[in-house]
Design a protein around this motif. Structure first.
Motif, PDB file in Angstrom:
ATOM      1  N   UNK A   1       7.028   1.234  11.707  1.00 19.27           N
ATOM      2  CA  UNK A   1       6.897   1.226  10.260  1.00 19.27           C
ATOM      3  C   UNK A   1       7.234   1.197   8.985  1.00 19.27           C
ATOM      4  N   UNK A   2       8.550   1.717   9.672  1.00 14.92           N
ATOM      5  CA  UNK A   2       9.938   1.771   7.883  1.00 14.92           C
ATOM      6  C   UNK A   2       9.505   0.877   7.292  1.00 14.92           C
ATOM      7  N   UNK A   3       9.345  -0.750   7.663  1.00 17.86           N
ATOM      8  CA  UNK A   3       9.267  -1.566   6.938  1.00 17.86           C
ATOM      9  C   UNK A   3       8.055  -1.835   5.957  1.00 17.86           C
ATOM     10  N   UNK A   4       6.916  -1.631   6.784  1.00 17.93           N
ATOM     11  CA  UNK A   4       6.044  -1.051   5.878  1.00 17.93           C
ATOM     12  C   UNK A   4       5.878  -0.465   5.029  1.00 17.93           C
ATOM     13  N   UNK A   5       6.717   1.170   4.916  1.00 14.28           N
ATOM     14  CA  UNK A   5       6.256   1.351   3.925  1.00 14.28           C
ATOM     15  C   UNK A   5       7.496   0.795   3.445  1.00 14.28           C
ATOM     16  N   UNK A   6       8.654   0.321   3.475  1.00 14.11           N
ATOM     17  CA  UNK A   6       9.530   0.318   2.255  1.00 14.11           C
ATOM     18  C   UNK A   6       9.168  -0.752   1.392  1.00 14.11           C
ATOM     19  N   UNK A   7       7.900  -1.907   2.006  1.00 12.36           N
ATOM     20  CA  UNK A   7       7.155  -3.148   0.821  1.00 12.36           C
ATOM     21  C   UNK A   7       6.182  -2.626   0.176  1.00 12.36           C
ATOM     22  N   UNK A   8       5.430  -0.865   0.449  1.00  8.98           N
ATOM     23  CA  UNK A   8       4.708  -0.388  -0.190  1.00  8.98           C
ATOM     24  C   UNK A   8       3.258  -0.961   0.788  1.00  8.98           C
ATOM     25  N   UNK A   9       3.172  -1.341   1.992  1.00 10.11           N
ATOM     26  CA  UNK A   9       2.232  -1.797   2.721  1.00 10.11           C
ATOM     27  C   UNK A   9       1.452  -0.261   3.277  1.00 10.11           C
ATOM     28  N   UNK A  10       2.161   0.353   3.232  1.00 13.80           N
ATOM     29  CA  UNK A  10       1.668   1.775   4.701  1.00 13.80           C
ATOM     30  C   UNK A  10       2.691   2.688   3.490  1.00 13.80           C
ATOM     31  N   UNK A  11       2.190   4.266   4.014  1.00 10.55           N
ATOM     32  CA  UNK A  11       2.563   5.508   3.370  1.00 10.55           C
ATOM     33  C   UNK A  11       2.657   5.769   3.944  1.00 10.55           C
ATOM     34  N   UNK A  12       3.842   7.273   3.988  1.00  9.82           N
ATOM     35  CA  UNK A  12       3.460   8.313   4.286  1.00  9.82           C
ATOM     36  C   UNK A  12       3.036   9.518   4.548  1.00  9.82           C
ATOM     37  N   UNK A  13       1.871   9.209   2.817  1.00  7.81           N
ATOM     38  CA  UNK A  13       1.265  10.363   2.297  1.00  7.81           C
ATOM     39  C   UNK A  13       0.609   9.627   2.621  1.00  7.81           C
ATOM     40  N   UNK A  14      -0.602  10.301   2.093  1.00  9.17           N
ATOM     41  CA  UNK A  14      -2.171   9.775   0.906  1.00  9.17           C
ATOM     42  C   UNK A  14      -3.128   8.903   2.525  1.00  9.17           C
ATOM     43  N   UNK A  15      -4.194   7.903   2.089  1.00  3.51           N
ATOM     44  CA  UNK A  15      -4.563   7.346   3.280  1.00  3.51           C
ATOM     45  C   UNK A  15      -4.133   7.452   3.784  1.00  3.51           C
TER      46      UNK A  15
END
Length: 403
Positions: free
Chosen positions: A134-148
């Protein structure tokens, strides 16, 4: 060997020309039995079924809509993939014992299917790592390593790690991918990770001046300008905002013409830009007949690649290969973490700039208006493809573990 290929790509014939079918035909040509498992999305209204070709069987599994669907529908359909695939394989391919299981990312969510087959058949497993999720989704703001959003991230990250654990070998698209994977997953043995690039079976591309003129006239593309083409997905990974900035910066440049052909979640944003700015030296196509698109793509002068500047993972778009096949120089505007720009410039078959510098993009555009330079770069690109990126290469890399 009996080889099973699991994919989310929509494959309906082994004779299609894609990075996967070209590679699988190489296995078949070398005496192996190949079985493909590919999705049949709900929108097609087809049940799970088998396509029997003379040299291959394709199991089409009925799944939810994954491509070109909203985030919620895509998410639910992706989560259901394991159940859909595992059930279909158990029912339709239960009498086949596989020696090698090949699978590509996306998705990472076929973990239980791979584990089931590996245990059932005592099979070897080979992951073709085409994206790092999922790192690519984190890069684009679609997922996060913190919060909901971290709940989903942690779920998918656990799936990703389990997929690596199940893989006897992992083939990455480039050295930057190898380095990234090992740096962020120190539990993976470097001995099982290697470069296994995107490859194709290069076809001859005829540059017929009459056909070039005909297709350009058909779509009202000028004959006396340098034509840049982008063909493919128009989504968040491509950094469409930067593409729009580049088109806007060049809208008064009378030496160039841009053809953008594709679809995706950001298509409407592009469409609104074209409508608002009334751009005269570019066209946007949502659909072209396959034959027309291929003729047009091979009639243009420069191939474009775009990647969002926020990426920390090293993407390597397969679109590169079709441009090289057509002896077309490449202008890549990407993040700094991919090594695709290094390869293009070291091979001297195109230019690279960071996808946040419109000024640098414009400079490269002007350099590529030189026909002599384009011709030299195009020849080098075709040669580089034939030396480094043929299906025979990927086949031999994979099979080196089984000799």
């Amino acid at each position: 060997m009996n080889i099973l290929f699991l994919t989310l790509s929509n494959i309906n014939s082994i004779y299609e020309s894609t990075i996967y079918t070209d590679m699988l035909r190489e296995f078949i040509n070398n005496g192996h039995n190949v079985y493909i498992v590919s999705p049949s999305e709900r929108r097609t209204n087809n049940p799970t079924h088998i396509i029997e070709e003379d040299i291959c069987k394709i199991l089409k599994v009925k799944v939810g809509n994954i491509q070109k669907s909203n985030v919620v529908e895509k998410g639910i359909s992706t989560l259901m993939l394991e159940r859909n695939y595992k059930s279909a394989i158990s029912k339709h391919l239960n009498n086949i014992r596989f020696d090698l299981i090949l699978y590509s990312t996306p998705p990472i969510t076929l973990v239980s299917t791979i584990e089931y087959l590996k245990i059932r058949d005592n099979a070897k497993t080979y992951l073709l790592l085409k994206d790092i999720f999922p790192q690519n989704a984190v890069d684009l703001g679609m997922l996060s390593k913190t919060g909901m959003k971290s709940v989903l991230y942690n779920y998918f990250r656990a799936k990703e790690k389990r997929l690596y654990e199940l893989s006897d070998y992992i083939g990455c698209m480039s050295q930057a991918n190898v380095d990234f994977l090992l740096e962020h997953n120190p539990e993976i043995s470097p001995n099982i990770v290697e470069v296994c690039p995107n490859t194709i079976e290069p076809l001859p591309v005829e540059k017929n001046e009459r056909k070039i003129e005909e297709i350009k006239q058909k779509y009202k593309i000028p004959l006396n300008k340098t034509v840049f083409i982008y063909g493919g997905n128009l989504g968040k990974p491509q950094g469409i905002d930067f593409l729009i900035e580049c088109l806007d910066s060049n809208k008064t440049n009378d030496q160039v013409y841009f053809v953008i052909a594709g679809s995706g979640t950001e298509f409407t944003k592009l469409k609104n830009f074209f409508k608002r700015e009334k751009v005269t030296n570019a066209q946007l196509f949502s659909y072209l007949p396959k034959e027309d698109y291929e003729t047009l793509a091979n009639s243009c002068d420069v191939g474009l690649i775009f990647l969002d500047k926020r990426f920390t993972i090293p993407n390597f778009p397969s679109r590169l290969l079709s441009y090289m096949q057509a002896s077309m120089p490449i202008l890549a505007a990407t993040d700094v973490n991919t090594d695709i720009g290094d390869i293009i410039e070291q091979g001297k078959f195109g230019f690279w700039c960071e996808s946040k510098s419109v000024e640098q993009f414009d400079k490269k555009v002007q350099l590529l208006c030189d026909k002599k330079l384009r011709t030299q770069m195009g020849v080098k690109g075709r040669r580089y493809l034939e030396v480094n990126y043929t299906s025979k290469h990927s086949y031999e890399i994979i099979m080196s573990h089984f000799k």
